[in-house]
Scaffold this motif. Structure first.
Motif, PDB file in Angstrom:
ATOM      1  N   ARG A   1       0.829  -1.208   0.000  1.00 15.36           N
ATOM      2  CA  ARG A   1       0.000   0.000   0.000  1.00 15.36           C
ATOM      3  C   ARG A   1       0.862   1.256   0.000  1.00 15.36           C
ATOM      4  O   ARG A   1       0.556   2.235  -0.693  1.00 15.36           O
ATOM      5  CB  ARG A   1      -0.936  -0.006   1.200  1.00 15.36           C
ATOM      6  N   LEU A   2       1.928   1.254   0.778  1.00 16.41           N
ATOM      7  CA  LEU A   2       2.841   2.399   0.826  1.00 16.41           C
ATOM      8  C   LEU A   2       3.471   2.651  -0.543  1.00 16.41           C
ATOM      9  O   LEU A   2       3.484   3.784  -1.036  1.00 16.41           O
ATOM     10  CB  LEU A   2       3.928   2.159   1.878  1.00 16.41           C
ATOM     11  N   ILE A   3       3.977   1.603  -1.170  1.00 20.52           N
ATOM     12  CA  ILE A   3       4.618   1.738  -2.476  1.00 20.52           C
ATOM     13  C   ILE A   3       3.617   2.213  -3.526  1.00 20.52           C
ATOM     14  O   ILE A   3       3.912   3.113  -4.319  1.00 20.52           O
ATOM     15  CB  ILE A   3       5.279   0.412  -2.892  1.00 20.52           C
ATOM     16  N   ALA A   4       2.415   1.633  -3.547  1.00 17.13           N
ATOM     17  CA  ALA A   4       1.398   2.038  -4.524  1.00 17.13           C
ATOM     18  C   ALA A   4       1.030   3.507  -4.329  1.00 17.13           C
ATOM     19  O   ALA A   4       0.918   4.261  -5.306  1.00 17.13           O
ATOM     20  CB  ALA A   4       0.161   1.152  -4.405  1.00 17.13           C
ATOM     21  N   GLY A   5       0.845   3.927  -3.094  1.00 19.49           N
ATOM     22  CA  GLY A   5       0.505   5.320  -2.823  1.00 19.49           C
ATOM     23  C   GLY A   5       1.599   6.274  -3.252  1.00 19.49           C
ATOM     24  O   GLY A   5       1.329   7.317  -3.870  1.00 19.49           O
ATOM     25  N   ILE A   6       2.838   5.931  -2.960  1.00 20.47           N
ATOM     26  CA  ILE A   6       3.966   6.779  -3.359  1.00 20.47           C
ATOM     27  C   ILE A   6       4.054   6.860  -4.879  1.00 20.47           C
ATOM     28  O   ILE A   6       4.258   7.944  -5.443  1.00 20.47           O
ATOM     29  CB  ILE A   6       5.286   6.256  -2.751  1.00 20.47           C
ATOM     30  N   MET A   7       3.891   5.733  -5.564  1.00 17.18           N
ATOM     31  CA  MET A   7       3.995   5.729  -7.023  1.00 17.18           C
ATOM     32  C   MET A   7       2.874   6.539  -7.669  1.00 17.18           C
ATOM     33  O   MET A   7       3.101   7.245  -8.651  1.00 17.18           O
ATOM     34  CB  MET A   7       3.997   4.290  -7.551  1.00 17.18           C
ATOM     35  N   ILE A   8       1.677   6.461  -7.121  1.00 17.55           N
ATOM     36  CA  ILE A   8       0.571   7.255  -7.654  1.00 17.55           C
ATOM     37  C   ILE A   8       0.830   8.742  -7.450  1.00 17.55           C
ATOM     38  O   ILE A   8       0.670   9.552  -8.377  1.00 17.55           O
ATOM     39  CB  ILE A   8      -0.768   6.828  -7.026  1.00 17.55           C
ATOM     40  N   LEU A   9       1.253   9.126  -6.253  1.00 18.27           N
ATOM     41  CA  LEU A   9       1.569  10.539  -6.014  1.00 18.27           C
ATOM     42  C   LEU A   9       2.708  11.017  -6.898  1.00 18.27           C
ATOM     43  O   LEU A   9       2.675  12.145  -7.421  1.00 18.27           O
ATOM     44  CB  LEU A   9       1.908  10.760  -4.540  1.00 18.27           C
ATOM     45  N   LEU A  10       3.719  10.175  -7.095  1.00 24.00           N
ATOM     46  CA  LEU A  10       4.840  10.534  -7.960  1.00 24.00           C
ATOM     47  C   LEU A  10       4.377  10.741  -9.401  1.00 24.00           C
ATOM     48  O   LEU A  10       4.749  11.722 -10.047  1.00 24.00           O
ATOM     49  CB  LEU A  10       5.918   9.446  -7.906  1.00 24.00           C
ATOM     50  N   SER A  11       3.538   9.834  -9.904  1.00 22.80           N
ATOM     51  CA  SER A  11       3.081   9.979 -11.287  1.00 22.80           C
ATOM     52  C   SER A  11       2.189  11.203 -11.456  1.00 22.80           C
ATOM     53  O   SER A  11       2.250  11.882 -12.483  1.00 22.80           O
ATOM     54  CB  SER A  11       2.361   8.712 -11.761  1.00 22.80           C
ATOM     55  N   LEU A  12       1.384  11.525 -10.448  1.00 27.64           N
ATOM     56  CA  LEU A  12       0.566  12.741 -10.521  1.00 27.64           C
ATOM     57  C   LEU A  12       1.443  13.991 -10.503  1.00 27.64           C
ATOM     58  O   LEU A  12       1.197  14.943 -11.247  1.00 27.64           O
ATOM     59  CB  LEU A  12      -0.447  12.771  -9.386  1.00 27.64           C
ATOM     60  N   PHE A  13       2.470  13.990  -9.665  1.00 27.42           N
ATOM     61  CA  PHE A  13       3.409  15.114  -9.622  1.00 27.42           C
ATOM     62  C   PHE A  13       4.081  15.301 -10.982  1.00 27.42           C
ATOM     63  O   PHE A  13       4.182  16.418 -11.502  1.00 27.42           O
ATOM     64  CB  PHE A  13       4.464  14.878  -8.534  1.00 27.42           C
ATOM     65  N   LEU A  14       4.552  14.199 -11.567  1.00 32.31           N
ATOM     66  CA  LEU A  14       5.214  14.270 -12.866  1.00 32.31           C
ATOM     67  C   LEU A  14       4.248  14.714 -13.964  1.00 32.31           C
ATOM     68  O   LEU A  14       4.628  15.462 -14.871  1.00 32.31           O
ATOM     69  CB  LEU A  14       5.840  12.921 -13.208  1.00 32.31           C
ATOM     70  N   ALA A  15       2.985  14.277 -13.894  1.00 34.11           N
ATOM     71  CA  ALA A  15       1.991  14.672 -14.892  1.00 34.11           C
ATOM     72  C   ALA A  15       1.702  16.165 -14.819  1.00 34.11           C
ATOM     73  O   ALA A  15       1.571  16.832 -15.852  1.00 34.11           O
ATOM     74  CB  ALA A  15       0.708  13.874 -14.698  1.00 34.11           C
ATOM     75  N   VAL A  16       1.613  16.698 -13.613  1.00 32.74           N
ATOM     76  CA  VAL A  16       1.317  18.121 -13.450  1.00 32.74           C
ATOM     77  C   VAL A  16       2.503  18.974 -13.871  1.00 32.74           C
ATOM     78  O   VAL A  16       2.343  20.019 -14.509  1.00 32.74           O
ATOM     79  CB  VAL A  16       0.916  18.423 -11.984  1.00 32.74           C
ATOM     80  N   ASN A  17       3.717  18.548 -13.552  1.00 29.16           N
ATOM     81  CA  ASN A  17       4.893  19.375 -13.770  1.00 29.16           C
ATOM     82  C   ASN A  17       5.632  19.124 -15.079  1.00 29.16           C
ATOM     83  O   ASN A  17       6.395  19.995 -15.512  1.00 29.16           O
ATOM     84  CB  ASN A  17       5.861  19.213 -12.599  1.00 29.16           C
ATOM     85  N   TYR A  18       5.446  17.965 -15.704  1.00 34.41           N
ATOM     86  CA  TYR A  18       6.235  17.657 -16.897  1.00 34.41           C
ATOM     87  C   TYR A  18       5.390  17.260 -18.098  1.00 34.41           C
ATOM     88  O   TYR A  18       5.429  17.921 -19.115  1.00 34.41           O
ATOM     89  CB  TYR A  18       7.281  16.578 -16.580  1.00 34.41           C
ATOM     90  N   SER A  19       4.666  16.165 -18.015  1.00 31.98           N
ATOM     91  CA  SER A  19       3.888  15.690 -19.161  1.00 31.98           C
ATOM     92  C   SER A  19       2.690  14.884 -18.661  1.00 31.98           C
ATOM     93  O   SER A  19       2.821  14.050 -17.760  1.00 31.98           O
ATOM     94  CB  SER A  19       4.754  14.802 -20.050  1.00 31.98           C
ATOM     95  N   GLN A  20       1.551  15.128 -19.290  1.00 27.74           N
ATOM     96  CA  GLN A  20       0.352  14.375 -18.896  1.00 27.74           C
ATOM     97  C   GLN A  20       0.455  12.903 -19.259  1.00 27.74           C
ATOM     98  O   GLN A  20      -0.333  12.091 -18.774  1.00 27.74           O
ATOM     99  CB  GLN A  20      -0.882  14.993 -19.530  1.00 27.74           C
ATOM    100  N   ASN A  21       1.436  12.540 -20.060  1.00 30.61           N
ATOM    101  CA  ASN A  21       1.638  11.127 -20.383  1.00 30.61           C
ATOM    102  C   ASN A  21       1.998  10.301 -19.152  1.00 30.61           C
ATOM    103  O   ASN A  21       1.853   9.072 -19.170  1.00 30.61           O
ATOM    104  CB  ASN A  21       2.713  10.965 -21.462  1.00 30.61           C
ATOM    105  N   TRP A  22       2.476  10.947 -18.101  1.00 30.48           N
ATOM    106  CA  TRP A  22       2.768  10.234 -16.849  1.00 30.48           C
ATOM    107  C   TRP A  22       1.508   9.666 -16.221  1.00 30.48           C
ATOM    108  O   TRP A  22       1.587   8.761 -15.375  1.00 30.48           O
ATOM    109  CB  TRP A  22       3.494  11.135 -15.856  1.00 30.48           C
TER     110      TRP A  22
END
Length: 69
Positions: free
Chosen positions: A8-29
């Motif tokens: 659960r910890l890893i899944a939550g971190i990965m989801i937050l990371l991908s959302l951060f990358l989508a907002v700041n770099y590319s929506q393809n994340w």
């Protein structure tokens, strides 16, 4: 920490990371978020998840494992 807690910890971190990358770099994340969701859904049906296998090999225990193992 048990395997379920770590998963659960890893899944939550990965989801937050991908959302951060989508907002700041590319929506393809957001496709990474979709991949995580699909993996969680399939693991609910098959009762198998690659990350759980990796965590077991790293030495984490199931919550149902006895203390004598």
């Amino acid at each position: 920490m048990t395997i379920n807690e770590a998963l659960r910890l890893i899944a939550g971190i990965m989801i937050l990371l991908s959302l951060f990358l989508a907002v700041n770099y590319s929506q393809n994340w957001l496709w990474f978020t979709v991949f995580i969701a699909v993996n969680l859904i399939q693991s609910s049906f098959t009762k198998w998840c690659l990350m759980m296998t990796i965590l077991k090999k790293l030495g984490l225990k199931d919550k149902n494992a006895s203390c004598n193992e």
